[in-house]
Scaffold this motif. Structure first.
Motif, PDB file in Angstrom:
ATOM      1  N   PHE A 223     -38.435 -25.539 -32.440  1.00  0.00           N
ATOM      2  CA  PHE A 223     -38.195 -24.570 -31.395  1.00  0.00           C
ATOM      3  C   PHE A 223     -38.674 -24.849 -29.878  1.00  0.00           C
ATOM      4  N   ARG A 224     -39.930 -25.490 -29.789  1.00  0.00           N
ATOM      5  CA  ARG A 224     -40.512 -25.892 -28.818  1.00  0.00           C
ATOM      6  C   ARG A 224     -39.368 -27.065 -27.950  1.00  0.00           C
ATOM      7  N   SER A 225     -39.174 -28.040 -28.690  1.00  0.00           N
ATOM      8  CA  SER A 225     -38.552 -29.038 -28.127  1.00  0.00           C
ATOM      9  C   SER A 225     -36.871 -28.826 -27.833  1.00  0.00           C
ATOM     10  N   THR A 226     -36.342 -28.011 -28.708  1.00  0.00           N
ATOM     11  CA  THR A 226     -34.825 -27.722 -28.475  1.00  0.00           C
ATOM     12  C   THR A 226     -34.792 -26.586 -27.426  1.00  0.00           C
ATOM     13  N   CYS A 227     -35.744 -25.525 -27.478  1.00  0.00           N
ATOM     14  CA  CYS A 227     -35.477 -24.222 -26.617  1.00  0.00           C
ATOM     15  C   CYS A 227     -36.469 -24.212 -25.881  1.00  0.00           C
ATOM     16  N   LEU A 228     -37.784 -24.116 -25.994  1.00  0.00           N
ATOM     17  CA  LEU A 228     -38.776 -23.699 -24.943  1.00  0.00           C
ATOM     18  C   LEU A 228     -38.912 -24.711 -23.868  1.00  0.00           C
ATOM     19  N   ASP A 229     -38.768 -26.048 -24.276  1.00  0.00           N
ATOM     20  CA  ASP A 229     -39.166 -26.972 -23.466  1.00  0.00           C
ATOM     21  C   ASP A 229     -37.858 -27.417 -22.554  1.00  0.00           C
ATOM     22  N   ARG A 230     -36.793 -26.695 -22.827  1.00  0.00           N
ATOM     23  CA  ARG A 230     -35.320 -26.823 -22.098  1.00  0.00           C
ATOM     24  C   ARG A 230     -35.172 -25.970 -20.980  1.00  0.00           C
ATOM     25  N   TRP A 246     -30.708 -19.039 -29.564  1.00  0.00           N
ATOM     26  CA  TRP A 246     -30.961 -20.332 -30.185  1.00  0.00           C
ATOM     27  C   TRP A 246     -31.336 -20.196 -31.716  1.00  0.00           C
ATOM     28  N   LEU A 247     -31.810 -18.985 -32.272  1.00  0.00           N
ATOM     29  CA  LEU A 247     -32.538 -18.841 -33.680  1.00  0.00           C
ATOM     30  C   LEU A 247     -30.851 -18.517 -34.437  1.00  0.00           C
ATOM     31  N   GLU A 248     -29.912 -17.868 -33.750  1.00  0.00           N
ATOM     32  CA  GLU A 248     -28.640 -17.904 -34.385  1.00  0.00           C
ATOM     33  C   GLU A 248     -28.042 -19.185 -34.634  1.00  0.00           C
ATOM     34  N   GLU A 249     -28.028 -20.034 -33.775  1.00  0.00           N
ATOM     35  CA  GLU A 249     -27.635 -21.379 -33.759  1.00  0.00           C
ATOM     36  C   GLU A 249     -28.317 -22.113 -34.831  1.00  0.00           C
ATOM     37  N   TYR A 250     -29.856 -22.034 -34.720  1.00  0.00           N
ATOM     38  CA  TYR A 250     -30.606 -22.767 -36.088  1.00  0.00           C
ATOM     39  C   TYR A 250     -30.055 -22.398 -37.199  1.00  0.00           C
ATOM     40  N   ASN A 251     -29.877 -21.200 -37.639  1.00  0.00           N
ATOM     41  CA  ASN A 251     -29.604 -20.609 -38.818  1.00  0.00           C
ATOM     42  C   ASN A 251     -28.267 -20.863 -39.210  1.00  0.00           C
ATOM     43  N   THR A 252     -27.293 -20.857 -38.193  1.00  0.00           N
ATOM     44  CA  THR A 252     -25.704 -21.076 -38.696  1.00  0.00           C
ATOM     45  C   THR A 252     -24.894 -22.483 -38.661  1.00  0.00           C
ATOM     46  N   ILE A 253     -25.689 -23.021 -37.660  1.00  0.00           N
ATOM     47  CA  ILE A 253     -24.948 -24.382 -37.236  1.00  0.00           C
ATOM     48  C   ILE A 253     -25.781 -25.635 -37.462  1.00  0.00           C
ATOM     49  N   ARG A 254     -26.908 -25.782 -36.998  1.00  0.00           N
ATOM     50  CA  ARG A 254     -27.757 -26.864 -37.154  1.00  0.00           C
ATOM     51  C   ARG A 254     -27.860 -27.384 -38.549  1.00  0.00           C
ATOM     52  N   PRO A 255     -27.584 -28.659 -38.705  1.00  0.00           N
ATOM     53  CA  PRO A 255     -27.608 -29.138 -40.171  1.00  0.00           C
ATOM     54  C   PRO A 255     -28.991 -29.607 -40.572  1.00  0.00           C
ATOM     55  N   HIS A 256     -29.729 -29.519 -41.594  1.00  0.00           N
ATOM     56  CA  HIS A 256     -30.868 -29.865 -41.926  1.00  0.00           C
ATOM     57  C   HIS A 256     -30.825 -30.897 -43.216  1.00  0.00           C
ATOM     58  N   GLY A 257     -31.576 -31.869 -42.802  1.00  0.00           N
ATOM     59  CA  GLY A 257     -31.742 -33.283 -43.668  1.00  0.00           C
ATOM     60  C   GLY A 257     -32.325 -32.563 -44.993  1.00  0.00           C
ATOM     61  N   SER A 258     -33.196 -31.933 -45.038  1.00  0.00           N
ATOM     62  CA  SER A 258     -33.614 -31.612 -46.309  1.00  0.00           C
ATOM     63  C   SER A 258     -32.977 -30.632 -47.310  1.00  0.00           C
ATOM     64  N   LEU A 259     -31.683 -30.005 -46.351  1.00  0.00           N
ATOM     65  CA  LEU A 259     -31.003 -29.067 -47.272  1.00  0.00           C
ATOM     66  C   LEU A 259     -29.636 -29.693 -47.647  1.00  0.00           C
ATOM     67  N   GLY A 260     -29.750 -31.092 -47.460  1.00  0.00           N
ATOM     68  CA  GLY A 260     -28.444 -31.777 -47.842  1.00  0.00           C
ATOM     69  C   GLY A 260     -27.406 -31.771 -46.762  1.00  0.00           C
ATOM     70  N   GLY A 261     -27.843 -31.854 -45.510  1.00  0.00           N
ATOM     71  CA  GLY A 261     -26.853 -31.520 -44.476  1.00  0.00           C
ATOM     72  C   GLY A 261     -26.357 -30.260 -44.054  1.00  0.00           C
ATOM     73  N   MET A 262     -26.770 -29.266 -44.757  1.00  0.00           N
ATOM     74  CA  MET A 262     -26.196 -27.799 -44.758  1.00  0.00           C
ATOM     75  C   MET A 262     -27.406 -26.980 -43.861  1.00  0.00           C
ATOM     76  N   ASN A 263     -26.775 -26.039 -43.027  1.00  0.00           N
ATOM     77  CA  ASN A 263     -27.431 -25.133 -42.451  1.00  0.00           C
ATOM     78  C   ASN A 263     -28.255 -24.350 -43.365  1.00  0.00           C
ATOM     79  N   PRO A 264     -29.291 -23.434 -42.857  1.00  0.00           N
ATOM     80  CA  PRO A 264     -29.985 -22.633 -43.839  1.00  0.00           C
ATOM     81  C   PRO A 264     -28.909 -21.376 -44.182  1.00  0.00           C
ATOM     82  N   LYS A 265     -28.128 -20.859 -43.421  1.00  0.00           N
ATOM     83  CA  LYS A 265     -27.401 -19.836 -43.969  1.00  0.00           C
ATOM     84  C   LYS A 265     -26.284 -20.247 -45.160  1.00  0.00           C
TER      85      LYS A 265
END
Length: 285
Positions: A223-230, A246-265
């Motif tokens: 959150f800090r590195s990709t939003c607040l610091d920008r 930013w939170l909407e993008e994090y939950n629906t677009i950003r892939p997570h390595g720990s989730l097998g490359g899927m986004n949380p939603k």
């Protein structure tokens, strides 16, 4: 602990518990020769007694101030004052660090096993262009990595924490356990009593151990590195709009390595499909 204080402790142990000198000295970690030692010159005169009297009356005065009080009336050197105070164990009491109030953990959870099992929440700080504080409350599901809410305000109290959590409980169901640090908003009696009424367990991490709240700390770092610091926010309204996007993008677009490359939603939808029959009952507020 000074030598004089150690000697007094040994004497107290011998008189109070009727133990030998050897055992008393071992308990205090004092050599028996040091306990028995008597100086060659016993200079307990009126000046000596005055140093002791002033030191006991003003325990937060150092030897220099005690010397200044006596300089006009007594013939004594500053070094003598220091040695007398040292011999009697009358050094200035050091300021002790105040103990911080800790929250009461009702359930120890190492890792979330399913959605709504463990939530974690924390605060992240930033500021607007006019140098006024921004306080952001983040709430994360540790299993799906979903960021439920980022509440932004100038100041957030325990009342605001209850209001935000109650809203999230209504929208997503309440978790089994909430993990957090020992911040004053989290450990307040109002929050702990409210969570107890909602039948939600609490897990407060050890002081100075942010790695025990790793999922929320990871979320806060992203959150800090990709939003607040920008972004340099011109107002709190602008901050809320940008952070929500930013939170909407994090939950629906950003892939997570720990989730097998899927986004949380996507990960939550897939988990629900695969565990329709085994899905634990979702608690409602």
């Amino acid at each position: 602990m000074s030598l004089a204080e150690r000697r007094r402790c040994v004497t107290y142990l011998r008189n109070q518990y009727e133990i030998s000198e050897r055992r008393a000295c071992q308990a205090i970690q004092l050599n028996r020769s040091s306990y028995r030692y008597v100086g060659q010159q016993e200079l307990v005169d009126a000046a000596y007694e005055e140093v002791v009297r002033l030191s006991e009356r003003y325990p937060y005065f150092g030897y220099r101030k005690i010397y200044d009080l006596m300089r006009g009336s007594w013939s004594i050197s500053r070094e003598t004052v220091r040695l007398i105070r040292r011999r009697e164990g009358l050094q200035v009491i050091k300021k002790r660090r105040k103990r911080k109030v800790l929250g009461m953990t009702t359930q120890w959870v190492n890792q979330a096993r399913y959605p709504n099992h463990v939530w974690s929440y924390d605060f992240v700080f930033d500021q607007t262009e006019d140098a006024r504080q921004l306080k952001c409350m983040t709430v994360v599901d540790e299993y799906t990595r979903q960021g439920f809410e980022i509440t932004v305000g100038r100041s957030l109290t325990a009342t605001d924490v209850i209001r935000v959590l109650e809203k999230l409980f209504e929208e997503h169901g309440r978790p089994v356990c909430l993990r957090s640090d020992n911040g004053p908003e989290m450990v307040s009696k109002a929050v702990q009593t409210w969570l107890k009424e909602k039948h939600v367990d609490t897990h407060y991490i050890d002081p100075g151990s942010p790695w025990q709240n790793a999922y929320c700390e990871s979320f806060n770092s992203i959150f800090r590195s990709t939003c607040l610091d920008r972004w340099l926010f011109g107002s709190m309204t602008e901050a809320r709009v940008v952070i929500n996007q930013w939170l909407e993008e994090y939950n629906t677009i950003r892939p997570h390595g720990s989730l097998g490359g899927m986004n949380p939603k996507h990960y939550l939808q897939r988990w629900n499909e695969e565990n329709t029959n085994q899905q634990p009952e979702i608690l409602t507020a």
